[in-house]
Design an enzyme around this catalytic site. Structure first.
Site, PDB file in Angstrom:
ATOM      1  N   HIS A 133       0.818  -1.221   0.000  1.00 36.52           N
ATOM      2  CA  HIS A 133       0.000   0.000   0.000  1.00 36.52           C
ATOM      3  C   HIS A 133       0.854   1.274   0.000  1.00 36.52           C
ATOM      4  O   HIS A 133       0.368   2.349   0.329  1.00 36.52           O
ATOM      5  CB  HIS A 133      -0.952   0.018   1.204  1.00 36.52           C
TER       6      HIS A 133
ATOM      7  N   GLY B 250      -2.233  -8.886  12.759  1.00 35.83           N
ATOM      8  CA  GLY B 250      -2.816  -7.566  13.016  1.00 35.83           C
ATOM      9  C   GLY B 250      -3.528  -6.954  11.830  1.00 35.83           C
ATOM     10  O   GLY B 250      -3.405  -5.757  11.588  1.00 35.83           O
ATOM     11  N   THR B 251      -4.275  -7.772  11.120  1.00 36.46           N
ATOM     12  CA  THR B 251      -5.083  -7.226  10.017  1.00 36.46           C
ATOM     13  C   THR B 251      -6.498  -7.772  10.098  1.00 36.46           C
ATOM     14  O   THR B 251      -6.702  -8.936  10.447  1.00 36.46           O
ATOM     15  CB  THR B 251      -4.433  -7.511   8.632  1.00 36.46           C
TER      16      THR B 251
ATOM     17  N   ASN C 241      -3.817 -12.078  16.064  1.00 38.17           N
ATOM     18  CA  ASN C 241      -4.606 -10.848  16.161  1.00 38.17           C
ATOM     19  C   ASN C 241      -5.062 -10.637  17.609  1.00 38.17           C
ATOM     20  O   ASN C 241      -5.131 -11.588  18.388  1.00 38.17           O
ATOM     21  CB  ASN C 241      -5.823 -10.953  15.230  1.00 38.17           C
TER      22      ASN C 241
END
Ligand code: APR
Length: 230
Positions: free
Chosen positions: A107, A173-174, A199
């Site tokens: 990204h 962590g997504t 997570n």
């Protein structure tokens, strides 16, 4: 034996460094209108607003430090007997500042600037503004080098190649809400990889993984890395 490890990281790995996540309560998308600050159309309408949003994120990034989870991945990269691919959705540079090399920023990067006119890229100044001239072509078409909604993420060919060779895939962590990254777990599984989610809480897509490890990244990632290196 695991020969190729594929890691996908998201905002949760940087949460304990003080950088906000997007979709948790009070997250970035509850405070900012995504259509206005993270789309090419929003940038065309109000470039100053969009630059202001990313200037603030760059400032946050400059004030943040890598945490134990970022450092654990550096340790994993150094100690793992095999190939480690790290793809991040994050635009921060905390993986790099923790010493991890070769991170694929699908990204983009908030610390980099891009000229929309000629495609030149350079280190972003602390504060960017619509009138800034491109150092290569001189046109006032500079933007943060980040991928907005509606744009194609970077390095997708390289990522597809690495996914096809993965035998262990981990998402750290997504929330698994944004494609194409959200589809990587299925691609890795189709290629025969075992899949793990790490997570704070099981994500809405946790059912797509073989194993789910729950807790704050600074605790669960170092422990998981210890296991892999043991
Ligand atoms: N440790 C581990 N996980 C955490 C922690 C923590 N301390 N804090 C939050 N999380 C988890 C949340 O439970 C959530 O599942 O991190 C996840 C963050 O999800 P999102 O906010 O949706 O972030 P991300 O998945 O990285 O977003 C993907 O969306 O808007 C875009 O481009 C932006 O790259 C981003 C993409």
């Amino acid at each position: 034996m695991t020969r190729h490890l594929f890691l996908l990281t998201g905002a949760g790995i940087s949460a304990e460094s003080g950088l906000g996540t997007f979709r948790d309560a009070g997250g970035i998308w509850s405070r900012h209108d995504l259509d206005e600050v993270a789309t090419p159309e929003g940038f065309a309408r109000d470039p100053a607003l969009v630059h202001g949003f990313y200037n603030a994120r760059r400032e946050n990034c400059l004030g943040a430090h890598p945490n134990a989870a970022h450092r654990a991945l550096t340790r994993l990269q150094a100690g793992f007997r095999g190939e480690v691919t790290i793809v991040t959705q994050n635009v921060d540079d905390l993986h790099e500042r923790a010493g991890t090399a070769g991170v694929i920023h699908m990204h983009g990067e908030v610390m980099r600037a891009l000229c929309a006119a000629c495609g030149a890229r350079w280190q972003a100044p602390r504060v960017m503004a619509p009138a800034d001239p491109c150092p290569a072509c001189g046109r006032a078409a500079t933007r943060p080098d980040v991928v907005w909604f509606g744009e194609v993420p970077y390095h997708m060919d390289r990522i597809a190649d690495r996914l096809s060779r993965a035998d262990l895939f981990a998402a750290i962590g997504t929330s698994g809400q944004v494609y194409p990254a959200a589809g990587f777990v299925a691609e890795a599984r189709a290629a025969g990889a075992r899949t793990v989610e790490l997570n704070l809480a099981p994500s809405d897509v946790a059912g797509a993984f073989d194993e789910v490890i729950v807790g704050p990244a600074t605790r669960i990632v170092p422990a998981w890395v210890d296991r892999l290196l043991a």
